[in-house]
Design an enzyme around this catalytic site. Structure first.
Site, short mmCIF file in Angstrom:
data_model
loop_
_atom_site.label_atom_id
_atom_site.label_comp_id
_atom_site.label_asym_id
_atom_site.label_seq_id
_atom_site.Cartn_x
_atom_site.Cartn_y
_atom_site.Cartn_z
CG HIS A 147 -1.77 0.66 1.45
ND1 HIS A 147 -2.07 1.31 2.34
CD2 HIS A 147 -2.94 1.86 0.27
CE1 HIS A 147 -3.35 2.72 2.07
NE2 HIS A 147 -3.57 2.41 1.37
CD GLU A 186 -0.31 1.56 5.79
OE1 GLU A 186 -0.81 1.90 7.05
OE2 GLU A 186 -1.11 0.86 5.14
CG ASN A 239 -6.17 4.87 4.62
OD1 ASN A 239 -5.60 6.23 4.76
ND2 ASN A 239 -6.16 4.24 3.21
N1 LIG Z 1 -5.28 7.38 -4.56
C1 LIG Z 1 -5.11 7.45 -3.91
O1 LIG Z 1 -4.48 8.50 -3.09
C2 LIG Z 1 -4.68 6.27 -3.47
C3 LIG Z 1 -3.66 5.81 -2.23
C4 LIG Z 1 -3.44 3.96 -1.64
C5 LIG Z 1 -3.77 3.32 -2.59
N2 LIG Z 1 -4.71 3.52 -3.81
C6 LIG Z 1 -5.12 2.12 -4.43
O2 LIG Z 1 -4.31 1.76 -5.62
C7 LIG Z 1 -5.82 1.70 -6.68
C8 LIG Z 1 -5.63 2.55 -7.63
O3 LIG Z 1 -5.80 4.36 -7.74
P1 LIG Z 1 -5.80 5.17 -8.38
O4 LIG Z 1 -5.94 5.92 -6.84
O5 LIG Z 1 -4.89 5.07 -9.04
O6 LIG Z 1 -6.78 4.75 -9.36
P2 LIG Z 1 -6.75 5.77 -10.99
O7 LIG Z 1 -8.52 5.81 -11.54
O8 LIG Z 1 -5.94 6.62 -10.95
O9 LIG Z 1 -6.29 4.59 -11.52
C9 LIG Z 1 -6.68 3.71 -11.95
C10 LIG Z 1 -6.12 2.91 -13.64
O10 LIG Z 1 -6.61 1.04 -13.06
C11 LIG Z 1 -6.85 1.30 -15.09
N3 LIG Z 1 -7.53 -0.12 -15.15
C12 LIG Z 1 -8.78 -0.20 -14.61
N4 LIG Z 1 -9.44 -1.46 -14.51
C13 LIG Z 1 -7.97 -2.12 -15.25
C14 LIG Z 1 -8.09 -3.16 -15.86
N5 LIG Z 1 -9.06 -4.60 -15.28
N6 LIG Z 1 -6.64 -3.24 -16.68
C15 LIG Z 1 -5.27 -2.88 -16.76
N7 LIG Z 1 -5.68 -1.95 -16.11
C16 LIG Z 1 -6.95 -1.39 -15.52
C17 LIG Z 1 -8.31 2.63 -15.48
O11 LIG Z 1 -7.50 2.50 -16.81
C18 LIG Z 1 -6.98 3.89 -14.45
O12 LIG Z 1 -5.71 4.02 -15.45
C19 LIG Z 1 -7.36 1.45 -6.17
O13 LIG Z 1 -6.78 -0.17 -5.94
C20 LIG Z 1 -7.40 2.21 -4.78
O14 LIG Z 1 -7.56 2.12 -3.85
C21 LIG Z 1 -5.17 4.91 -4.81
#
Ligand SMILES: NC(=O)c1ccc[n+]([C@@H]2O[C@H](COP(=O)([O-])OP(=O)(O)OC[C@H]3O[C@@H](n4cnc5c(N)ncnc54)[C@H](O)[C@@H]3O)[C@@H](O)[C@H]2O)c1
Length: 314
Positions: free
Chosen positions: A170, A182, A220
């Site tokens: 994480h 994490e 979190n």
């Molecule tokens: N945004 C934050 O602050 C944060 C922090 C820690 C963890 N996360 C976690 O990280 C993950 C991604 O979050 P994010 O903010 O980067 O989201 P985001 O929406 O910016 O990016 C997600 C990407 O995944 C791609 N995608 C979706 N389904 C797919 C698939 N089947 N195969 C390949 N690519 C695919 C999408 O096209 C998109 O580009 C989530 O699980 C979220 O909980 C987010």
């Protein structure tokens, strides 16, 4: 308990996992699935620290955008890191970008990777489908990791036959800046997998901490209830938003007050995480929803990402 035992039996009986987990893996080649906010950051940091990276997303357009974002971010890093030597800065950017390849077909690129880090949409079904498919194509030694913020790692790992080589990894946003990672250990994750991921996190220049597969992990789990309690304090009319922020900055030494921080985290993200926990444990007072937060999110008032801030919200 019965669930854990069942999973344990399933893991031990599944193939040659014991031998695969006997040696710590030195992670050199990383496949990052999802080139959004988090995935692009993870790919950037891994490539900048000498790893070869395969970045996967759904379309070439998304990948082109992702690469552009990485290049801009690297230029900023280079400007600071090589302030005295711009030529070395340019070389650093070029070398890092050259270490990142891209693909729209995850299954065809995971055969020889040491680690798959998944950072796709926060949806269990979609994550399960992805990992179930990759499990068939990835090498025996490959570690799978999810960057999920709110789902149980165990529920994602259960889509695969390699629960001993599955963990949470994480990262925090923005990945190039934030030092913490994490490492989440499910009851099935082998100690060697945890150690491999701790070494990998250190190789990225991050500071790893480890945690069991508990809702919200460490950060979190403490942060979200704190933010929600600040909202409830204000909702009851006990104090103004400004005074709550000032109190936490001057009285607790926090660099930002909870409402300022809510703007960065995103009101929708905070609500989404709280709702998920409330579904799991409706009686827990820390996981109660807030009517005022629900109303703001329904009005698409989300903080920085929608261009305003909590102080302006009624
Ligand atoms: N945004 C934050 O602050 C944060 C922090 C820690 C963890 N996360 C976690 O990280 C993950 C991604 O979050 P994010 O903010 O980067 O989201 P985001 O929406 O910016 O990016 C997600 C990407 O995944 C791609 N995608 C979706 N389904 C797919 C698939 N089947 N195969 C390949 N690519 C695919 C999408 O096209 C998109 O580009 C989530 O699980 C979220 O909980 C987010």
């Amino acid at each position: 308990m019965a669930f854990v035992t069942r999973q344990f039996v399933r893991s031990v009986s599944s193939s040659s996992t014991a031998s695969a987990s006997a040696k710590k893996i030195i992670i050199k080649h990383v496949t990052v699935i999802g080139g959004g906010l988090m995935g692009a950051g993870i790919a950037q940091v891994a490539a900048a620290t000498g790893h070869t990276v395969m970045l996967v997303d759904q379309t070439e357009d998304i990948l082109a955008k992702s690469r552009k974002g990485i290049e801009e971010s690297l230029r900023k890093v280079a400007k600071k890191k090589f302030a005295e030597n711009p030529k070395a800065g340019d070389e650093f950017v070029e070398k890092t970008l050259n270490s990142i390849s891209t693909s729209t077909d995850a299954a065809s690129v995971v055969h020889s990777t040491d680690l798959v880090v998944e950072a796709i949409v926060e949806n269990l079904k979609v994550k399960n489908e992805l990992f179930k498919r990759l499990d068939k194509f990835a090498s025996e030694h490959t570690i799978f990791a999810s960057n999920t913020s709110s789902l149980h790692i165990t529920d994602i790992a259960n889509a695969t036959t390699r629960q001993d080589r599955f963990a949470g990894l994480h990262f925090f946003n923005p990945v190039p800046m934030m030092k913490l990672v994490e490492v989440i250990k499910t009851p099935m994750t082998s100690q060697k997998t945890v150690e491999s991921l701790i070494d990998f996190s250190k190789a990225l220049g991050k500071h790893p901490v480890s945690c069991k597969d508990t809702p919200g992990f460490i950060v979190n789990r403490l942060l979200v209830p704190y933010l929600m309690e600040a909202i409830r304090l204000h909702e009851r009319g006990d104090a103004s938003k400004e005074d709550i922020d000032t109190a936490m900055k001057l009285g607790a030494g926090y660099p930002m007050g909870p409402f300022e921080l809510l703007d960065y985290v995103g009101l929708d993200t905070t609500k989404f995480i709280t709702d998920g926990w409330h579904e799991m444990d409706a009686k827990n007072p820390l996981f109660q929803p807030s009517p005022s937060l629900n109303k703001l999110v329904a009005e698409n008032k989300l903080g920085k990402k929608t261009g305003e801030g909590y102080y302006k919200y009624k």
